[in-house]
Design a protein around this motif. Structure first.
Motif, short mmCIF file in Angstrom:
data_model
loop_
_atom_site.label_atom_id
_atom_site.label_comp_id
_atom_site.label_asym_id
_atom_site.label_seq_id
_atom_site.Cartn_x
_atom_site.Cartn_y
_atom_site.Cartn_z
N ARG A 114 37.92 78.65 72.96
CA ARG A 114 38.28 79.25 71.67
C ARG A 114 38.72 78.21 70.64
O ARG A 114 39.65 78.44 69.86
N ILE A 122 30.81 79.78 65.24
CA ILE A 122 29.91 78.66 65.03
C ILE A 122 28.51 79.26 64.98
O ILE A 122 28.28 80.28 65.65
N ASP A 156 28.00 81.54 59.25
CA ASP A 156 26.84 82.39 59.52
C ASP A 156 25.53 81.62 59.36
O ASP A 156 25.17 81.17 58.27
N SER A 157 24.78 81.54 60.48
CA SER A 157 23.54 80.76 60.50
C SER A 157 22.55 81.22 59.42
O SER A 157 21.85 80.39 58.84
N ARG A 198 25.34 89.36 71.96
CA ARG A 198 26.79 89.10 71.96
C ARG A 198 27.54 90.14 72.80
O ARG A 198 28.55 89.82 73.42
N1 LIG Z 1 26.13 86.00 62.71
C1 LIG Z 1 26.72 84.76 63.13
C2 LIG Z 1 27.11 84.83 64.58
C3 LIG Z 1 27.85 83.60 65.02
C4 LIG Z 1 28.53 83.77 66.37
O1 LIG Z 1 28.97 84.87 66.74
N2 LIG Z 1 28.60 82.66 67.11
C5 LIG Z 1 29.27 82.70 68.39
C6 LIG Z 1 28.76 81.59 69.29
S1 LIG Z 1 27.10 81.90 69.79
C7 LIG Z 1 30.75 82.50 68.17
O2 LIG Z 1 31.15 81.66 67.41
N3 LIG Z 1 31.54 83.31 68.86
C8 LIG Z 1 32.96 83.24 68.78
C9 LIG Z 1 33.57 84.56 68.44
O3 LIG Z 1 32.85 85.46 68.02
O4 LIG Z 1 34.78 84.66 68.56
C10 LIG Z 1 25.74 83.61 62.87
O5 LIG Z 1 24.53 83.87 62.78
O6 LIG Z 1 26.19 82.47 62.71
#
Ligand SMILES: N[C@@H](CCC(=O)N[C@@H](CS)C(=O)NCC(=O)O)C(=O)O
Length: 225
Positions: free
Chosen positions: A37, A53, A65-66, A112
């Motif tokens: 985290r 990320i 956001d990507s 996710r």
């Molecule tokens: N919609 C976002 C999703 C980003 C995302 O959820 N990344 C994950 C890693 S794959 C993350 O950082 N998760 C941590 C969390 O949600 O707490 C994007 O496209 O960047």
């Protein structure tokens, strides 16, 4: 120089890395471990309140956001030879946008919903409703591929790069074999040099990580009975 906060196994990070590679953008990498985290640190939370990320930082400007990031990178760095990635034609561009929103709002959240309980030590295998939701999103992609070779056009667009990053992990958990157009599209995408070089090693790491954690969760939960 721009900084990408990243973990290589993350699908949306891989998407940004592929687009940056195609557009020839140089950046520094700052590794973030989502399992620890690290994205929740006060410094990262200030940069990106969503605490996710990828996060992109450039000249005191920070973007999360990507999907937002790749559109920004295209706006800022695309040269005429890259314009096919986000065509000017308004209807094709709208189709690209729709597929990007689909990845952001539907496809990735379904992955996710498997990732989060696995990381939290609660998931030992995907539930039927997880499988059904993933199949439903495969059905949508199959329909999107009815009229064009790629998801929004007959050439690769930002939509394909976004979706292939999520799909490469999903396919390892729930194979796309029952969806012939999607399978053909995926196999074609996997022939692209940037997909082979950047997407697939990270996806393999992600799939193996998730499956290993599910196995570990099984033994952990058994020992609690
Ligand atoms: N919609 C976002 C999703 C980003 C995302 O959820 N990344 C994950 C890693 S794959 C993350 O950082 N998760 C941590 C969390 O949600 O707490 C994007 O496209 O960047």
């Amino acid at each position: 120089m721009a900084v990408l906060y990243k973990a290589y196994s993350s699908p949306p990070v891989r998407c940004v890395m592929m687009v940056a590679d195609i557009l020839n953008i140089k950046y520094e990498s700052q590794e973030i471990n989502p399992l620890l985290r690290e994205q929740d640190s006060p410094e990262m939370t200030k940069k990106n309140p969503m605490r996710t990320i990828p996060t992109w930082e450039e000249d005191n400007f920070v973007l999360g956001d990507s999907h937002a990031i790749i559109l920004y990178l295209f706006d800022k760095y695309a040269k005429p030879e890259h314009y096919y990635l986000y065509p000017k034609d308004k209807q094709i561009r709208a189709k690209v946008n729709l597929r990007l929103f689909f990845d952001c709002g539907v496809l990735f959240p379904r992955l996710r919903s498997v990732m989060a309980p696995t990381y939290m030590g609660r998931l030992t295998e995907m539930s039927n409703s997880m499988r059904k939701n993933i199949d439903d999103s495969y059905r949508v992609l199959e329909a999107y591929l009815s009229d064009t070779v790629y998801l929004a056009d007959d050439v690769i667009t930002l939509a394909d790069i976004s979706v292939v990053s999520t799909l490469a992990t999903l396919n390892g958990l729930r194979p796309i074999d029952r969806f012939p157009k999607l399978k053909r599209w995926y196999d074609k995408m996997c022939e692209e040099d940037f997909v082979k070089r950047i997407n697939m090693p990270g996806a393999q790491e992600h799939i193996e990580g998730l499956l290993t954690l599910m196995e570990m969760n099984k033994s952990k939960l058994k020992s609690h009975i």
